[in-house]
Write a protein that holds these residues in place. Sequence first.
Motif, PDB file in Angstrom:
ATOM      1  N   GLU A 194     138.042   9.222 -70.565  1.00  0.00           N
ATOM      2  CA  GLU A 194     138.633  10.071 -71.596  1.00  0.00           C
ATOM      3  C   GLU A 194     137.694  10.244 -72.787  1.00  0.00           C
ATOM      4  OE1 GLU A 194     139.357   5.942 -72.805  1.00  0.00           O
ATOM      5  OE2 GLU A 194     139.517   7.024 -70.896  1.00  0.00           O
ATOM      6  N   LYS A 195     136.869   9.233 -73.058  1.00  0.00           N
ATOM      7  CA  LYS A 195     135.910   9.335 -74.155  1.00  0.00           C
ATOM      8  C   LYS A 195     134.770  10.284 -73.802  1.00  0.00           C
ATOM      9  CE  LYS A 195     137.119   4.838 -76.060  1.00  0.00           C
ATOM     10  NZ  LYS A 195     136.699   3.464 -76.394  1.00  0.00           N
ATOM     11  N   TRP A 196     134.371  10.291 -72.548  1.00  0.00           N
ATOM     12  CA  TRP A 196     133.351  11.244 -72.116  1.00  0.00           C
ATOM     13  C   TRP A 196     133.891  12.673 -72.160  1.00  0.00           C
ATOM     14  CZ3 TRP A 196     128.309  10.412 -71.593  1.00  0.00           C
ATOM     15  CH2 TRP A 196     127.878   9.078 -71.523  1.00  0.00           C
ATOM     16  N   GLU A 197     135.160  12.846 -71.818  1.00  0.00           N
ATOM     17  CA  GLU A 197     135.762  14.176 -71.919  1.00  0.00           C
ATOM     18  C   GLU A 197     135.694  14.692 -73.349  1.00  0.00           C
ATOM     19  OE1 GLU A 197     139.703  13.841 -70.415  1.00  0.00           O
ATOM     20  OE2 GLU A 197     139.073  13.528 -68.334  1.00  0.00           O
ATOM     21  N   ARG A 198     135.970  13.801 -74.302  1.00  0.00           N
ATOM     22  CA  ARG A 198     135.907  14.171 -75.712  1.00  0.00           C
ATOM     23  C   ARG A 198     134.478  14.512 -76.131  1.00  0.00           C
ATOM     24  NH1 ARG A 198     137.098  16.873 -79.939  1.00  0.00           N
ATOM     25  NH2 ARG A 198     137.095  15.759 -81.926  1.00  0.00           N
ATOM     26  N   ASP A 211     120.825  14.534 -93.458  1.00  0.00           N
ATOM     27  CA  ASP A 211     122.285  14.509 -93.371  1.00  0.00           C
ATOM     28  C   ASP A 211     122.672  14.103 -91.956  1.00  0.00           C
ATOM     29  OD1 ASP A 211     122.853  15.363 -96.001  1.00  0.00           O
ATOM     30  OD2 ASP A 211     122.404  17.434 -95.438  1.00  0.00           O
ATOM     31  N   TYR A 212     123.203  12.911 -91.814  1.00  0.00           N
ATOM     32  CA  TYR A 212     123.578  12.425 -90.486  1.00  0.00           C
ATOM     33  C   TYR A 212     124.784  13.179 -89.956  1.00  0.00           C
ATOM     34  CZ  TYR A 212     125.641   9.525 -86.866  1.00  0.00           C
ATOM     35  OH  TYR A 212     126.201   9.097 -85.696  1.00  0.00           O
ATOM     36  N   ASP A 213     124.742  13.556 -88.681  1.00  0.00           N
ATOM     37  CA  ASP A 213     125.884  14.162 -88.001  1.00  0.00           C
ATOM     38  C   ASP A 213     125.954  13.575 -86.598  1.00  0.00           C
ATOM     39  OD1 ASP A 213     127.605  15.984 -86.490  1.00  0.00           O
ATOM     40  OD2 ASP A 213     127.442  17.319 -88.220  1.00  0.00           O
ATOM     41  N   LEU A 255     128.951   5.013 -76.816  1.00  0.00           N
ATOM     42  CA  LEU A 255     129.747   6.240 -76.944  1.00  0.00           C
ATOM     43  C   LEU A 255     131.005   5.974 -77.760  1.00  0.00           C
ATOM     44  CD1 LEU A 255     130.421   9.170 -76.304  1.00  0.00           C
ATOM     45  CD2 LEU A 255     131.345   8.403 -74.107  1.00  0.00           C
ATOM     46  N   SER A 256     131.678   4.867 -77.520  1.00  0.00           N
ATOM     47  CA  SER A 256     132.876   4.523 -78.283  1.00  0.00           C
ATOM     48  C   SER A 256     132.557   4.434 -79.767  1.00  0.00           C
ATOM     49  CB  SER A 256     133.463   3.200 -77.802  1.00  0.00           C
ATOM     50  OG  SER A 256     133.947   3.307 -76.478  1.00  0.00           O
ATOM     51  N   SER A 257     131.407   3.848 -80.103  1.00  0.00           N
ATOM     52  CA  SER A 257     131.029   3.709 -81.513  1.00  0.00           C
ATOM     53  C   SER A 257     130.761   5.072 -82.146  1.00  0.00           C
ATOM     54  CB  SER A 257     129.803   2.810 -81.640  1.00  0.00           C
ATOM     55  OG  SER A 257     128.604   3.502 -81.295  1.00  0.00           O
ATOM     56  N   LEU A 258     130.241   6.000 -81.366  1.00  0.00           N
ATOM     57  CA  LEU A 258     129.961   7.341 -81.904  1.00  0.00           C
ATOM     58  C   LEU A 258     131.239   8.107 -82.172  1.00  0.00           C
ATOM     59  CD1 LEU A 258     126.963   8.395 -79.618  1.00  0.00           C
ATOM     60  CD2 LEU A 258     126.888   7.354 -81.907  1.00  0.00           C
ATOM     61  N   LEU A 259     132.168   8.031 -81.250  1.00  0.00           N
ATOM     62  CA  LEU A 259     133.425   8.746 -81.430  1.00  0.00           C
ATOM     63  C   LEU A 259     134.194   8.172 -82.617  1.00  0.00           C
ATOM     64  CD1 LEU A 259     134.517   9.186 -77.716  1.00  0.00           C
ATOM     65  CD2 LEU A 259     133.571  10.932 -79.233  1.00  0.00           C
ATOM     66  N   ALA A 260     134.005   6.894 -82.900  1.00  0.00           N
ATOM     67  CA  ALA A 260     134.688   6.288 -84.049  1.00  0.00           C
ATOM     68  C   ALA A 260     134.120   6.809 -85.368  1.00  0.00           C
ATOM     69  CB  ALA A 260     134.527   4.766 -83.980  1.00  0.00           C
ATOM     70  N   ARG A 261     132.928   7.416 -85.322  1.00  0.00           N
ATOM     71  CA  ARG A 261     132.313   7.955 -86.527  1.00  0.00           C
ATOM     72  C   ARG A 261     132.862   9.347 -86.881  1.00  0.00           C
ATOM     73  NH1 ARG A 261     127.374   5.916 -88.437  1.00  0.00           N
ATOM     74  NH2 ARG A 261     126.613   4.069 -87.319  1.00  0.00           N
ATOM     75  N   LEU A 262     133.561   9.983 -85.972  1.00  0.00           N
ATOM     76  CA  LEU A 262     134.025  11.355 -86.205  1.00  0.00           C
ATOM     77  C   LEU A 262     135.158  11.395 -87.226  1.00  0.00           C
ATOM     78  CD1 LEU A 262     134.027  12.633 -82.531  1.00  0.00           C
ATOM     79  CD2 LEU A 262     132.323  13.095 -84.284  1.00  0.00           C
TER      80      LEU A 262
END
Length: 316
Positions: free
Chosen positions: A177-181, A264-266, A309-316
């Motif tokens: 599900e995280k890869w789908e996101r 500017d980090y994104d 990947l989980s850590s990246l999605l938590a940054r959104l």
Amino acid sequence: MDDGRDTSEALSLSTAPPPEALRWVAECVGTSAVVESVSPLAGATSSALHAVKVKDGASVIGLVLRRFLDADWLALEPDLARHEASSLRKAARAGVPTPELVAFDEDGSLCGFPATLTTLLPGRVELQPTDFEGWTQQLAAAAVHVHALGAEDHPWNYFPYVDTQKLETPRWSESPEKWERAIEIVRGTSPISRECFIHRDYHPNNVLWQGSRLSGVVDWVNACRGAAGFDVAWCRLNLSKLHGTAAADEFLNAYQAVAGSDFDYDPYWDLMAVVEVLPGPPDVYSGWTAHGVTHLDDALMRERVDAYLSSLLARL
């Protein structure tokens, strides 16, 4: 050292250059120059890299001959030798040690395959430093210097190595599900970023060290006009696989500290870098094992990429 894309032609990459290639190398140095020795460089995965010692009178010169042997890569990018030559000329203005371009054979008519010839930088690849903080800070500072260069005069543009519209959720992941996101996000519009000169393959295998001092950044064939965020993301992805998410975050913190308000980090760029492991599953990069990293396995790579990947999605 190389661009990180494995090739099925790995056996040929260590094959010694043919006589015509070595004649070309000697002629590039001088009319009376002769090749003294040739040896493969460890870690090459997509082009043949050989250190060549050339004697010219009383001088012995160390050079690197890079031959582009991968037919599939050449079919996609037939100007590889010219691309790297142009990138090396530009990188020389970056304020970091880089190889000097000696000559290039754009179409392979002189040495059998398209090729570049550069000076040999001193140093070694260091993947398991004793001073991790200092190592990371120097990695970050060198990247900032590169990104300070404008790229209006560099005709090669960044492009992803995957077609985001064709990406599928990986079956190997424990978190589909995280890869789908992530796939949904990278299919969207990329953030507006200042275009600059980027290495495009910036990671520890392409950086050399003498003792604890960074002595060079190599392998410039992929350098292009693009967002600094992608270079940061690509290095972070490699660090997350090599050392874990905390190492990737330490690099980002070090880069931000040096770049300041110029960056500017994104997280979009981190996600774009991560999806380039697809379809996967991610495995241990052969360039690491070539430089003595033997404690990793493919199962750990899958775990680390999922965690990152989980850590990246938590940054959104």
